[in-house]
Scaffold this active site. Structure first.
Site, PDB file in Angstrom:
ATOM      1  N   GLU A  39      53.470  47.558   4.570  1.00  0.00           N
ATOM      2  CA  GLU A  39      53.387  49.029   4.650  1.00  0.00           C
ATOM      3  C   GLU A  39      54.119  49.763   3.527  1.00  0.00           C
ATOM      4  O   GLU A  39      53.860  50.931   3.292  1.00  0.00           O
ATOM      5  CB  GLU A  39      53.925  49.529   6.003  1.00  0.00           C
ATOM      6  CG  GLU A  39      55.427  49.392   6.129  1.00  0.00           C
ATOM      7  CD  GLU A  39      56.070  50.493   6.971  1.00  0.00           C
ATOM      8  OE1 GLU A  39      55.358  51.332   7.543  1.00  0.00           O
ATOM      9  OE2 GLU A  39      57.310  50.507   7.030  1.00  0.00           O
ATOM     10  N   HIS A  68      53.860  53.828   7.501  1.00  0.00           N
ATOM     11  CA  HIS A  68      53.439  54.181   6.137  1.00  0.00           C
ATOM     12  C   HIS A  68      52.010  53.730   5.822  1.00  0.00           C
ATOM     13  O   HIS A  68      51.607  53.743   4.649  1.00  0.00           O
ATOM     14  CB  HIS A  68      54.409  53.577   5.115  1.00  0.00           C
ATOM     15  CG  HIS A  68      55.757  54.225   5.105  1.00  0.00           C
ATOM     16  ND1 HIS A  68      55.960  55.504   4.647  1.00  0.00           N
ATOM     17  CD2 HIS A  68      56.966  53.769   5.537  1.00  0.00           C
ATOM     18  CE1 HIS A  68      57.248  55.822   4.773  1.00  0.00           C
ATOM     19  NE2 HIS A  68      57.868  54.786   5.327  1.00  0.00           N
ATOM     20  N   HIS A 178      60.185  47.244  10.263  1.00  0.00           N
ATOM     21  CA  HIS A 178      60.398  48.681  10.023  1.00  0.00           C
ATOM     22  C   HIS A 178      61.822  49.050   9.637  1.00  0.00           C
ATOM     23  O   HIS A 178      62.007  49.955   8.829  1.00  0.00           O
ATOM     24  CB  HIS A 178      59.967  49.545  11.220  1.00  0.00           C
ATOM     25  CG  HIS A 178      60.295  51.009  11.056  1.00  0.00           C
ATOM     26  ND1 HIS A 178      59.651  51.822  10.145  1.00  0.00           N
ATOM     27  CD2 HIS A 178      61.213  51.803  11.671  1.00  0.00           C
ATOM     28  CE1 HIS A 178      60.142  53.057  10.236  1.00  0.00           C
ATOM     29  NE2 HIS A 178      61.097  53.071  11.137  1.00  0.00           N
TER      30      HIS A 178
HETATM   31 FE   LIG Z   1      58.894  49.528   6.224  1.00  0.00          FE
HETATM   32 FE   LIG Z   2      58.017  51.507   8.783  1.00  0.00          FE
END
Ligand SMILES: [Fe+2]
Ligand SMILES: [Fe+2]
Length: 283
Positions: A39, A68, A178
């Site tokens: 991402e 993202h 993340h």
């Molecule tokens: Fe990320």
């Molecule tokens: Fe993320």
């Protein structure tokens, strides 16, 4: 069966680490399947078609996304012709692309890869617990598919752990992504699902979660953007987790982190044999 999942690839530093190191890891670790969160692969923000192809060419079998996903607008279009790119399953109905799909591993195994996004401190998407129930409905691990790999892209450790326990025994591996920081809690859950709350990022750790330090610090201090965030260019660490799966049940028998290069202490999964020479220099 051996599976590797690499965390969020951040910018050129992360991509270069993947392209330089993954082919040897796949070959010498005799990996059957590799998934990568992509991402942040394009300068820290989203993924382009060319970059997605580069990650696949380096050895990824599937690329997952997160908040993202659509930073590079072309992803909304090319995801429809790139079946190996998987976006969060709990986006609203009508979102382009797929939230889960079944791929064939190097050993012939059928591998379901699914991407979910958390909702705590993130966009209010559909319920990820209901989403994974829908995806797994009628799919029995070890019968209908040989492995089930779930990327839970979430901010809150509690939400990632909750989802992992929720599918314990139904999935082979749940990885959190993340936060861009690896956690030390990799383990096989009681029902046989391998889990790690966050597998970290593939990127430069002399940074603020992969970005050059100056602008994030400035925004913490003054709350006024001075410039754009830019992906840090320093030496990158490849960070992820490997699992060994029982080929009959699809459940995890071992899980260990993999970290190579850059600023983090190295880690090499013992069940992958010797670390390929040339990868352990810490550069
Ligand atoms: Fe990320
Ligand atoms: Fe993320």
């Amino acid at each position: 069966m051996r599976v590797l999942f690499l965390g969020d690839v951040v910018g050129r530093a992360g991509r270069t680490a993947v392209e330089d190191m993954l082919p040897a890891i796949v070959a010498e670790g005799r990996l059957d399947f590799v998934a990568i969160n992509g991402e942040n692969a394009a300068g820290g923000f989203g993924i382009t078609e060319a970059i997605c192809q580069d990650l696949l060419d380096a050895g990824a079998d599937a690329v997952t996304l997160g908040n993202h996903s659509w930073d590079q607008r072309e992803a909304l279009v090319f995801i429809e012709r790139q079946p190996r790119l998987i976006r969060p399953a709990n986006y609203p109905a009508g979102t382009p692309g797929r939230g889960a799909d079944i791929f064939t591993a190097a050993n012939g195994a059928r591998v379901l890869v699914c991407n979910l996004m958390g909702r705590i401190f993130m966009d209010p998407l559909d319920d990820p617990f209901a989403s994974i129930d829908r995806i797994l409905d009628g799919l029995t691990l070890g019968r209908d598919v040989d492995a089930i790999i779930i990327d839970v892209h979430a901010e809150a450790t509690s939400e990632k752990q909750g989802l992992a326990h929720y599918v314990d025994g139904r999935a082979s591996l749940v990885v959190g992504t993340h936060t861009h920081v690896p956690t030390a809690d990799h383990r096989v859950l009681p029902g046989g699902t391998g889990f790690m709350t966050d597998i970290g990022m593939c990127g430069a750790y002399d940074s603020v979660i992969g970005m050059d330090k100056e602008e994030p610090i400035s925004r913490f201090l003054r709350k006024i953007p001075q410039t754009r965030f830019s992906a840090a260019a320093g030496p990158a660490t490849l960070s992820g987790v490997a699992v060994e799966l029982d080929e009959a049940t699809g459940l995890a028998t071992a899980i260990e982190p993999l970290r190579i290069g850059g600023d983090l202490a190295p880690a090499w999964p013992s069940f992958l044999g010797e670390m390929p020479s040339g990868l352990d220099a810490g550069d």
